[in-house]
Write a protein that holds these residues in place. Structure first.
Motif, PDB file in Angstrom:
ATOM      1  N   UNK A   1      40.578  81.612  67.160  1.00  0.00           N
ATOM      2  CA  UNK A   1      40.297  80.437  66.587  1.00  0.00           C
ATOM      3  C   UNK A   1      39.744  79.431  67.394  1.00  0.00           C
ATOM      4  N   UNK A   2      40.069  79.439  68.495  1.00  0.00           N
ATOM      5  CA  UNK A   2      39.505  78.552  69.545  1.00  0.00           C
ATOM      6  C   UNK A   2      38.094  78.541  69.761  1.00  0.00           C
ATOM      7  N   UNK A   3      37.297  79.411  69.542  1.00  0.00           N
ATOM      8  CA  UNK A   3      35.796  79.700  69.535  1.00  0.00           C
ATOM      9  C   UNK A   3      35.364  78.910  68.341  1.00  0.00           C
ATOM     10  N   UNK A   4      35.866  78.397  67.274  1.00  0.00           N
ATOM     11  CA  UNK A   4      35.123  77.624  66.266  1.00  0.00           C
ATOM     12  C   UNK A   4      35.382  76.046  66.456  1.00  0.00           C
ATOM     13  N   UNK A   5      34.284  75.640  65.895  1.00  0.00           N
ATOM     14  CA  UNK A   5      34.324  74.162  66.062  1.00  0.00           C
ATOM     15  C   UNK A   5      34.730  73.216  65.082  1.00  0.00           C
ATOM     16  N   UNK A   6      34.340  73.890  63.727  1.00  0.00           N
ATOM     17  CA  UNK A   6      34.684  73.039  62.401  1.00  0.00           C
ATOM     18  C   UNK A   6      35.563  73.747  61.659  1.00  0.00           C
ATOM     19  N   UNK A   7      36.729  73.186  61.086  1.00  0.00           N
ATOM     20  CA  UNK A   7      37.458  73.678  60.298  1.00  0.00           C
ATOM     21  C   UNK A   7      37.776  72.923  58.814  1.00  0.00           C
ATOM     22  N   UNK A   8      38.142  73.733  57.947  1.00  0.00           N
ATOM     23  CA  UNK A   8      38.453  73.174  56.560  1.00  0.00           C
ATOM     24  C   UNK A   8      39.955  72.742  56.552  1.00  0.00           C
ATOM     25  N   UNK A   9      40.428  72.182  55.189  1.00  0.00           N
ATOM     26  CA  UNK A   9      42.001  71.928  55.173  1.00  0.00           C
ATOM     27  C   UNK A   9      42.699  73.051  54.849  1.00  0.00           C
ATOM     28  N   UNK A  10      42.122  73.888  54.049  1.00  0.00           N
ATOM     29  CA  UNK A  10      42.876  75.171  53.915  1.00  0.00           C
ATOM     30  C   UNK A  10      43.189  75.278  52.415  1.00  0.00           C
ATOM     31  N   UNK A  11      43.270  76.260  51.791  1.00  0.00           N
ATOM     32  CA  UNK A  11      43.795  76.531  50.389  1.00  0.00           C
ATOM     33  C   UNK A  11      44.633  77.750  50.398  1.00  0.00           C
ATOM     34  N   UNK A  12      45.993  77.114  49.740  1.00  0.00           N
ATOM     35  CA  UNK A  12      47.120  78.038  49.682  1.00  0.00           C
ATOM     36  C   UNK A  12      47.069  79.179  48.664  1.00  0.00           C
ATOM     37  N   UNK A  13      47.180  80.466  49.131  1.00  0.00           N
ATOM     38  CA  UNK A  13      47.510  81.644  48.376  1.00  0.00           C
ATOM     39  C   UNK A  13      48.884  82.099  48.609  1.00  0.00           C
ATOM     40  N   UNK A  14      49.436  82.226  47.222  1.00  0.00           N
ATOM     41  CA  UNK A  14      50.719  82.624  47.161  1.00  0.00           C
ATOM     42  C   UNK A  14      50.576  83.806  46.181  1.00  0.00           C
ATOM     43  N   UNK A  15      51.262  85.052  46.627  1.00  0.00           N
ATOM     44  CA  UNK A  15      51.314  86.393  45.883  1.00  0.00           C
ATOM     45  C   UNK A  15      52.913  86.691  45.563  1.00  0.00           C
ATOM     46  N   UNK A  16      52.952  86.486  44.215  1.00  0.00           N
ATOM     47  CA  UNK A  16      54.170  87.063  43.850  1.00  0.00           C
ATOM     48  C   UNK A  16      54.739  88.420  43.668  1.00  0.00           C
ATOM     49  N   UNK A  17      55.781  88.836  44.157  1.00  0.00           N
ATOM     50  CA  UNK A  17      56.188  90.391  43.835  1.00  0.00           C
ATOM     51  C   UNK A  17      56.515  90.573  42.416  1.00  0.00           C
TER      52      UNK A  17
ATOM     53  N   UNK B   1      26.937  68.034  62.891  1.00  0.00           N
ATOM     54  CA  UNK B   1      28.383  68.009  62.171  1.00  0.00           C
ATOM     55  C   UNK B   1      28.342  68.734  60.858  1.00  0.00           C
ATOM     56  N   UNK B   2      29.421  69.620  60.543  1.00  0.00           N
ATOM     57  CA  UNK B   2      29.598  70.554  59.585  1.00  0.00           C
ATOM     58  C   UNK B   2      31.023  70.199  58.852  1.00  0.00           C
ATOM     59  N   UNK B   3      30.858  69.852  57.597  1.00  0.00           N
ATOM     60  CA  UNK B   3      32.108  69.702  56.822  1.00  0.00           C
ATOM     61  C   UNK B   3      32.546  70.874  55.939  1.00  0.00           C
ATOM     62  N   UNK B   4      33.611  71.381  56.003  1.00  0.00           N
ATOM     63  CA  UNK B   4      34.070  72.587  55.145  1.00  0.00           C
ATOM     64  C   UNK B   4      35.043  72.390  54.514  1.00  0.00           C
ATOM     65  N   UNK B   5      34.850  72.737  52.898  1.00  0.00           N
ATOM     66  CA  UNK B   5      36.243  72.498  51.839  1.00  0.00           C
ATOM     67  C   UNK B   5      36.189  73.983  51.149  1.00  0.00           C
ATOM     68  N   UNK B   6      37.814  74.398  51.333  1.00  0.00           N
ATOM     69  CA  UNK B   6      37.880  75.530  50.878  1.00  0.00           C
ATOM     70  C   UNK B   6      38.423  75.504  49.300  1.00  0.00           C
ATOM     71  N   UNK B   7      38.218  76.343  48.611  1.00  0.00           N
ATOM     72  CA  UNK B   7      38.774  76.312  47.310  1.00  0.00           C
ATOM     73  C   UNK B   7      39.076  77.677  46.748  1.00  0.00           C
ATOM     74  N   UNK B   8      39.734  78.124  45.535  1.00  0.00           N
ATOM     75  CA  UNK B   8      39.956  79.384  45.138  1.00  0.00           C
ATOM     76  C   UNK B   8      41.330  79.747  45.237  1.00  0.00           C
ATOM     77  N   UNK B   9      41.954  79.144  45.903  1.00  0.00           N
ATOM     78  CA  UNK B   9      43.683  79.741  46.197  1.00  0.00           C
ATOM     79  C   UNK B   9      44.407  79.577  44.834  1.00  0.00           C
ATOM     80  N   UNK B  10      45.500  80.005  44.924  1.00  0.00           N
ATOM     81  CA  UNK B  10      46.446  79.766  43.822  1.00  0.00           C
ATOM     82  C   UNK B  10      47.532  80.767  43.975  1.00  0.00           C
ATOM     83  N   UNK B  11      48.243  80.871  42.813  1.00  0.00           N
ATOM     84  CA  UNK B  11      49.485  81.742  42.509  1.00  0.00           C
ATOM     85  C   UNK B  11      48.967  83.189  41.835  1.00  0.00           C
TER      86      UNK B  11
END
Length: 124
Positions: free
Chosen positions: A108-124, A1-11
């Protein structure tokens, strides 16, 4: 079992950079291929990059190669995604995933474990 946590996203403003991290727990993380994907509202999940367990092979979406770089540190159980020259169209929820996709790293279907995601927002 693998748990994944993403970080580093932002505006960030267009032209800027971000480095995303994917921290894993689980004793077998180092044996998995790890991929980064993203999903914008109303769109399908899109492959960005993948790296195999030995760091000998990396894979990129053609449209993103040159701006995004994937790397991993097995000793720290962490995979990174360096993103440069960001554009508003890079705005999305970014996920890391672990699995053993063999040659089919872009599906994507070939991967077994997923994190919850981190939001990236790029402003113009």
């Amino acid at each position: 079992q693998v748990q994944l946590v993403e970080s580093g996203g932002g505006l960030v403003q267009a032209g800027g950079s971000l480095r995303l991290s994917c921290a894993a727990s689980g004793r077998t993380f180092s044996s998995y291929t790890v991929g980064w994907f993203r999903q914008a509202p109303g769109k399908e999940r899109e492959f960005i990059a993948a790296i195999n367990w030995s760091v000998s092979n990396t894979y990129y979406a053609d449209s993103l190669k040159g701006r995004f770089t994937i790397s991993r540190d097995n000793a720290k159980n962490t995979v990174y995604l360096q993103m440069n020259t960001l554009k508003p169209e890079d705005t999305a929820l970014y996920y890391c995933a672990a699995g053993a996709p063999k040659a089919i790293v872009r599906a994507p279907s070939r991967y077994d474990y997923w994190g919850q995601g981190t939001q990236v927002t790029v402003s113009s």
